[in-house]
Design an enzyme around this catalytic site. Structure first.
Site, PDB file in Angstrom:
ATOM      1  N   SER A   1     -13.491  -5.407  -4.883  1.00 45.86           N
ATOM      2  CA  SER A   1     -14.471  -5.546  -3.801  1.00 45.86           C
ATOM      3  C   SER A   1     -15.199  -4.223  -3.574  1.00 45.86           C
ATOM      4  O   SER A   1     -16.246  -4.195  -2.955  1.00 45.86           O
ATOM      5  CB  SER A   1     -13.756  -5.941  -2.515  1.00 45.86           C
ATOM      6  OG  SER A   1     -12.970  -4.858  -2.061  1.00 45.86           O
ATOM      7  N   GLY A   2     -14.590  -3.129  -4.055  1.00 43.78           N
ATOM      8  CA  GLY A   2     -15.182  -1.811  -3.799  1.00 43.78           C
ATOM      9  C   GLY A   2     -14.506  -1.119  -2.633  1.00 43.78           C
ATOM     10  O   GLY A   2     -14.729   0.054  -2.380  1.00 43.78           O
TER      11      GLY A   2
ATOM     12  N   CYS B   1      16.312   0.730  20.586  1.00 42.14           N
ATOM     13  CA  CYS B   1      15.933  -0.224  21.632  1.00 42.14           C
ATOM     14  C   CYS B   1      16.820  -1.477  21.551  1.00 42.14           C
ATOM     15  O   CYS B   1      18.006  -1.395  21.868  1.00 42.14           O
ATOM     16  CB  CYS B   1      14.447  -0.528  21.519  1.00 42.14           C
ATOM     17  SG  CYS B   1      13.765  -1.225  23.015  1.00 42.14           S
TER      18      CYS B   1
ATOM     19  N   VAL C   1     -11.257   0.458  -0.437  1.00 38.91           N
ATOM     20  CA  VAL C   1     -10.240   1.419  -0.854  1.00 38.91           C
ATOM     21  C   VAL C   1      -9.084   0.700  -1.553  1.00 38.91           C
ATOM     22  O   VAL C   1      -8.630   1.117  -2.621  1.00 38.91           O
ATOM     23  CB  VAL C   1      -9.669   2.171   0.384  1.00 38.91           C
ATOM     24  CG1 VAL C   1      -8.670   3.222  -0.054  1.00 38.91           C
ATOM     25  CG2 VAL C   1     -10.782   2.779   1.188  1.00 38.91           C
ATOM     26  N   ASP C   2      -8.619  -0.393  -0.938  1.00 37.75           N
ATOM     27  CA  ASP C   2      -7.410  -1.035  -1.452  1.00 37.75           C
ATOM     28  C   ASP C   2      -7.606  -1.582  -2.869  1.00 37.75           C
ATOM     29  O   ASP C   2      -6.789  -1.321  -3.757  1.00 37.75           O
ATOM     30  CB  ASP C   2      -6.956  -2.162  -0.511  1.00 37.75           C
ATOM     31  CG  ASP C   2      -6.788  -1.687   0.917  1.00 37.75           C
ATOM     32  OD1 ASP C   2      -6.647  -0.464   1.103  1.00 37.75           O
ATOM     33  OD2 ASP C   2      -6.819  -2.523   1.838  1.00 37.75           O
ATOM     34  N   SER C   3      -8.673  -2.336  -3.080  1.00 33.58           N
ATOM     35  CA  SER C   3      -8.812  -2.919  -4.418  1.00 33.58           C
ATOM     36  C   SER C   3      -9.151  -1.837  -5.446  1.00 33.58           C
ATOM     37  O   SER C   3      -8.779  -1.946  -6.619  1.00 33.58           O
ATOM     38  CB  SER C   3      -9.818  -4.069  -4.434  1.00 33.58           C
ATOM     39  OG  SER C   3     -11.121  -3.600  -4.246  1.00 33.58           O
ATOM     40  N   THR C   4      -9.822  -0.771  -5.009  1.00 33.80           N
ATOM     41  CA  THR C   4     -10.141   0.305  -5.946  1.00 33.80           C
ATOM     42  C   THR C   4      -8.865   1.041  -6.368  1.00 33.80           C
ATOM     43  O   THR C   4      -8.661   1.328  -7.556  1.00 33.80           O
ATOM     44  CB  THR C   4     -11.153   1.294  -5.310  1.00 33.80           C
ATOM     45  OG1 THR C   4     -12.257   0.544  -4.842  1.00 33.80           O
ATOM     46  CG2 THR C   4     -11.616   2.333  -6.296  1.00 33.80           C
TER      47      THR C   4
ATOM     48  N   HIS D   1      12.033   4.802  21.537  1.00 33.61           N
ATOM     49  CA  HIS D   1      11.500   4.592  20.182  1.00 33.61           C
ATOM     50  C   HIS D   1      11.163   5.929  19.535  1.00 33.61           C
ATOM     51  O   HIS D   1      10.097   6.494  19.804  1.00 33.61           O
ATOM     52  CB  HIS D   1      10.232   3.732  20.252  1.00 33.61           C
ATOM     53  CG  HIS D   1      10.507   2.311  20.636  1.00 33.61           C
ATOM     54  ND1 HIS D   1      10.839   1.345  19.716  1.00 33.61           N
ATOM     55  CD2 HIS D   1      10.530   1.704  21.830  1.00 33.61           C
ATOM     56  CE1 HIS D   1      11.042   0.199  20.325  1.00 33.61           C
ATOM     57  NE2 HIS D   1      10.866   0.373  21.618  1.00 33.61           N
TER      58      HIS D   1
ATOM     59  N   GLU E   1      10.232   6.322  16.604  1.00 30.94           N
ATOM     60  CA  GLU E   1       9.214   6.105  15.561  1.00 30.94           C
ATOM     61  C   GLU E   1       7.793   6.203  16.087  1.00 30.94           C
ATOM     62  O   GLU E   1       6.855   6.236  15.302  1.00 30.94           O
ATOM     63  CB  GLU E   1       9.446   4.750  14.872  1.00 30.94           C
ATOM     64  CG  GLU E   1       9.152   3.506  15.702  1.00 30.94           C
ATOM     65  CD  GLU E   1      10.289   3.090  16.648  1.00 30.94           C
ATOM     66  OE1 GLU E   1      11.135   3.943  16.963  1.00 30.94           O
ATOM     67  OE2 GLU E   1      10.303   1.937  17.091  1.00 30.94           O
TER      68      GLU E   1
END
Ligand code: XMP
Length: 606
Positions: free
Chosen positions: A226-227, A80, A229-232, A172, A174
């Site tokens: 925090s419980g 683009c 997904v990311d912090s776990t 694009h 992608e």
């Protein structure tokens, strides 16, 4: 191990990150580079992809980038805006015109390695105002698009120079609407750049462990679990890297969690064997008093973020861990949406990007093993780390929790712009057979990559789902000042909507928590939990007519990466259940379904 790598030059928008994930999907490391990075920073790559941009190449916008990349011998692919820049650099011409939007048919002029394995006609996705009107002598036309009547629409839709090893696609590749975009990217990366596909999630895991060990340098890491997904996943990878005995977890109940969440988090930590040092603190009172009477969304986010840090610092001292590194489960979208990359407007401040954390990052005191990953990749990693499937596939829950789903107001009606919005709205909505009413409050949204803090509109009427979503897209596109449409589930169209004074209180949080629980259970019962990406339940302090109580809005969305999203249809039976249960909750007067896509609405309301 040294990986062959591709640089993705990020000219803005969110496409650059999609390109990077697509490249990595083919086993090749892709790194985002800023256009003004020094030339030396580009020397290590085997190829370069220049992304699209909101800037206009025809007007010479954003033209002060490191043009020295064109002197490098490695192949370059422009998409683009990047395509136009390449054409221009090598003696072609770019004009402001030839706009295309949406799907187009790309006709290939001949077989070429960049299109290896593809047919003579390919569906591609276009989104551009400028176009290439001529190419330099060394370039050839590789593909063109046609109009519905068969005439050539865009002659320079794909261009290339095999001698220079420069290629450009106006479309694009992608985005998923370019059906074989993935193959085109793979052809460029693997065939033209000749990269070895050595990047894998297993390799990433090993490399991150190594990096974490080096950064921790024998010390311990303190992580707020925090419980989610990311912090776990972050806890699990840090635990694997340095051993659970050097990982100190702290779970803070900020009072903004979902029903029974804290006890489930602690249970999970034990289950994962990360419980060598687990600490729990109920800080709900501290958070509530810090939030006080605050009603502004950005300030609320900041208060929640700052209080988190305050509580964390107090606890760190109390636990004797204040000199440890801080581990965070920050993922890529958090950093872009906070405006952490140069070319993205601040849409929302994510809690793990508040100033004090930024300072700690600059001092090298923060470990963020997931900062380059998108949610799908974090989940893939989570599965590899042995985190239970249900946890890995849990809906994302924002750091500031219910705090960003509990809207506040000082009770004053915000009707700014209504004079012009209302007549325009009436004109647009008439054709859909829906009644409309603007809400005298605002919610956060995103338009053309910029933050939009605008009015939601309530639609009432019984029309089929496609009409509803069509109405929502048309209204938000054609009526300035509106970024969100919600559909009234509570019966007759109101005569009046008035704001209620409301702040963050325990009572309101309890009502929202219960409503959220009802929605989550209903999704599970109807087998929709995993199909739906996320379903925030939002409490909006407005009263419809004389119905005592606030408005609850349910926001089910379908999404891949949370960068864009579309509203999800819920079955009629489920809507009936929600009406029955949520409208019966104390403090709730009305119920609506958010039917806005992102953009222009964000997934959360604040
Ligand atoms: P939006 O509302 O910007 O959300 O469309 C995109 C994704 O990010 C989540 N989100 C957050 N996550 N801290 C987080 O950890 C935050 O402050 C935050 N704000 C939004 C949101 O739930 C969605 O998944």
């Amino acid at each position: 191990m040294e990986h062959d790598a591709i640089a993705v030059v990020d000219f803005g928008g969110q496409y650059a990150h999609l390109i990077a994930t697509k490249v990595r999907h083919h086993g090749v490391l892709a790194e985002i580079r800023q256009p003004e990075d020094q030339l030396d920073a580009f020397r290590k790559y085997r190829g370069i992809i220049i992304s699209g941009s909101p800037s206009l190449s025809s007007h010479g916008e954003d033209s002060a980038y490191t043009k020295g990349i064109y002197d490098l011998k490695v192949p370059i692919l422009g998409l683009c805006f990047g395509h136009q820049e390449i054409a221009k650099h090598y003696g072609g011409k770019v004009i402001h015109g030839g706009r295309e939007w949406g799907r187009a048919q790309l006709h290939l002029n001949r077989e070429h390695p960049i299109f290896a394995g593809l047919g003579p006609v390919e569906q591609v996705w276009m989104s551009h105002f400028d176009s290439v009107a001529a190419v330099g002598p060394e370039f050839e036309e590789l593909g063109f698009t046609v109009n519905a009547d068969g005439s050539t629409d865009h002659r320079f839709a794909a261009i290339g120079s095999d001698s220079l090893r420069r290629y450009g696609f106006q479309y694009h590749p992608e985005v998923d609407d370019t059906v074989h975009g993935d193959e085109m990217i793979a052809n460029f990366v693997l065939n033209i750049c000749d990269c070895r596909p050595t990047w894998s999630m297993d390799g990433f895991l090993e490399e991150q462990c190594e990096r974490i060990r080096n950064q921790a340098d024998g010390g311990s890491v303190f992580l707020l679990a925090s419980g989610g997904v990311d912090s776990t996943v972050a806890a699990a990878i840090i635990g694997r890297a340095i051993g659970p005995e050097r990982l100190h977890l702290l779970h803070i109940d900020n009072g903004l969690m979902r029903k029974d969440e804290s006890s489930q988090v602690l249970q999970l930590i034990h289950q994962l064997g990360l419980d060598a040092h687990v600490n729990f603190v109920d800080a709900s009172e501290t958070f509530l008093s810090a939030l006080g009477d605050e009603t502004d969304p950005e300030r609320k986010r900041r208060i929640i973020g700052d209080t988190f840090i305050d509580v964390f610092q107090v606890e760190a001292v109390r636990l004797g861990l204040e000199n440890h590194l801080l581990g965070q489960g920050t993922i890529y979208p958090d950093t872009i949406e906070t405006g952490a990359t140069k070319r993205s407007d601040t849409i929302k401040t994510h809690h793990n990007r508040v100033p004090i954390i930024e300072q700690m990052i600059a001092e090298g005191k923060v470990i963020e093993p997931l900062a380059d990953l998108y949610k799908v990749e974090v989940r893939e990693l989570g599965e590899r780390l042995g985190i239970p499937h249900d946890v890995v596939w849990r809906h994302p829950f924002p750091g500031p929790g219910l705090g960003v789903r509990l809207l506040c107001s000082d009770g004053t009606a915000d009707r700014s712009g209504f004079d012009t919005i209302e007549p325009a709205l009436e004109q647009v909505s008439e054709r859909f057979g829906l009644d409309t009413m603007l809400l005298p409050i605002r919610s956060v949204g995103v338009k053309a990559d910029l933050r939009a803090y605008e009015h939601p509109v309530l639609l009432s009427g019984s029309v089929p789902w496609p009409t509803l979503t069509d109405a929502a897209s048309t209204i938000t596109a054609d009526v300035p000042g509106i970024n969100r449409c919600i559909w009234n589930l509570g019966g007759a169209h109101p005569q009046a909507i008035r704001p209620l004074a409301a702040t963050v209180t325990r009572e309101r949080l309890d009502v929202l928590r219960e409503a959220d629980h009802v929605v989550m259970q209903a999704l599970a019962r109807h087998g929709l939990y995993h199909e739906i990406w996320q379903c925030p339940t939002v409490m909006v302090p407005v009263q419809l007519d004389d119905k005592q109580g606030e408005l609850i809005v349910v926001r089910p969305v379908l999404s891949q990466r949370a960068m864009t999203a579309s509203p999800a249809e819920l079955p009629e039976r489920m809507l009936d259940e929600l009406r029955r249960t949520i409208l019966a909750l104390p403090g709730v007067g009305s119920l609506a379904l958010d039917i806005t896509s992102k953009p222009p609405g964000t997934i959360e309301w604040e």
